[in-house]
Design an enzyme around this catalytic site. Structure first.
Site, PDB file in Angstrom:
ATOM      1  N   ARG A 138      43.233  39.717  52.416  1.00 13.50           N
ATOM      2  CA  ARG A 138      44.730  40.123  52.568  1.00 13.50           C
ATOM      3  C   ARG A 138      44.793  41.472  53.414  1.00 13.50           C
ATOM      4  NH1 ARG A 138      43.891  44.946  51.209  1.00 13.50           N
ATOM      5  NH2 ARG A 138      43.894  45.708  49.075  1.00 13.50           N
ATOM      6  N   ASP A 305      44.396  46.151  41.897  1.00 17.11           N
ATOM      7  CA  ASP A 305      45.532  46.661  40.962  1.00 17.11           C
ATOM      8  C   ASP A 305      45.256  45.807  39.760  1.00 17.11           C
ATOM      9  OD1 ASP A 305      46.613  48.039  43.072  1.00 17.11           O
ATOM     10  OD2 ASP A 305      47.988  46.572  43.465  1.00 17.11           O
TER      11      ASP A 305
END
Length: 350
Positions: A138, A305
């Protein structure tokens, strides 16, 4: 460690506080031509400038997009909340616009069990982040908008500062250095004075490069530093260390001066599919990640994250480093098998 004994932990109320840039992720699988058109590199995170602004509309018009509550800190806090399964264990502060996207974000985070305390800006739209996925990898292009309007005055409001007083652990991704270094320092100094645990993430190469001054100002207060190998190398380069070895860099980061001796600094560097490197007490520890066949990889958005979120969930319960890393690897492994930073109803971590 199963679900049953976690839910009765009343001492976890408001234990973890996150502060950052809440962004609504606009996520889509695109092609290389789309990346080239907007001059975007894979596996990177940048702030949008003028040439990127038409991208968001084109994404929504041409591709099958998903809208997911995002922003690095908010992702980590949501994952920690999911792992803990204790309502109200986490609080999150940031700035959104008074608009539909802001409402979507509020709904998404609140339903995840996170108590959100947004400053609402009347004039600026809620921030968005283009999540461009190619072959499972990504790239992020963030248009901060309202997230950029956070003010330290909001943090100083008695009902918001009460959340700071209540929390024992603080996590802020480095992206927030672009918005309110004053807010970060206020929380960091509070944590140091009260012997609480303050944690930050290097976040992205551009933070290490262009925001190194505010980053270094807050560094003496950081008890846990998170990052990936690219961020670690960029940080080292900016510091003039002239070393490429991630283990050496992690040791040097841990050895940077600290404002207080209450906690030693622990540096945690993830390396994608390679082992996670941890520097503690002048020693290096390495932890393998959970292997995943390429065909099961959906996208890597939110993997870092999620790792932090899993790690935090164990840390706030007093678990040791090894257990916290194990939980981080578990959470990251779950997230990369799904689109965006999303997860099933319940974790199966035992």
């Amino acid at each position: 460690m199963g679900g049953a004994d976690r839910t009765c932990k009343t001492d976890l109320d408001g234990v973890l506080l996150g502060m950052g840039n809440p962004l609504l992720d606009i996520s889509a699988v695109v092609d290389q031509a789309f990346l080239d058109k907007y001059d975007v590199k894979l596996n990177n995170a940048i702030l949008a400038d003028e040439k990127h602004f038409p991208m968001y509309k084109e994404l929504a018009d041409k591709f099958n997009v998903e809208y997911i509550a995002g922003g690095a800190t908010q992702n980590a806090i949501r994952v920690a909340q999911w792992m803990l399964q204790v309502p109200g264990a986490t609080n999150y502060i940031g700035c959104i616009g008074k608009d539909k996207f802001g409402e979507e974000m509020k709904k998404s985070s609140t339903s995840a069990g996170v108590h959100v305390h947004y400053r609402e800006d009347e004039t600026t739209p809620t921030g968005t982040c283009g999540v461009l996925v190619v072959g499972g990898e990504r790239s992020l292009v963030a248009n901060l908008s309202a997230a950029n309007c956070y003010k330290v005055d909001h943090l100083k409001q008695p009902e918001i500062w009460a959340l700071v007083e209540k929390a024992k652990f603080f996590y802020i991704a480095g992206f927030f250095l672009t918005v309110s270094p004053a807010s970060i320092l206020l929380v960091a100094k509070h944590a140091a004075e009260k012997g609480k645990t303050f944690m930050m993430n290097l976040a992205a190469p551009f933070i290490c490069e262009y925001f190194s001054k505010p980053l270094l100002e807050v560094f003496p207060y950081i008890d846990y530093v998170f990052g990936n190998e690219t961020e670690a190398r960029t940080f080292a380069k900016v510091q003039g260390w002239e070393i490429e070895d991630v283990e050496e860099i992690a040791l040097k980061i841990s050895a940077l001066p600290k404002a207080t001796g209450t906690h030693k600094r622990i540096t945690v560097i993830t390396q994608g599919a390679d082992p996670t490197v941890v520097a503690e007490d002048g020693k290096i520890l390495k932890f393998p990640v959970i292997g995943l066949p390429k065909e099961k990889l959906v996208d890597t958005n939110g993997a870092g994250d999620a790792f932090v979120g899993g790690f935090l969930a164990e840390l706030v319960q007093g678990k040791d480093l090894k257990e916290s890393i194990r939980a981080g690897n578990y959470a990251a492994n779950v997230i990369i098998q799904r689109s965006g930073c999303t997860y099933p109803d319940k974790p199966s971590f035992v």
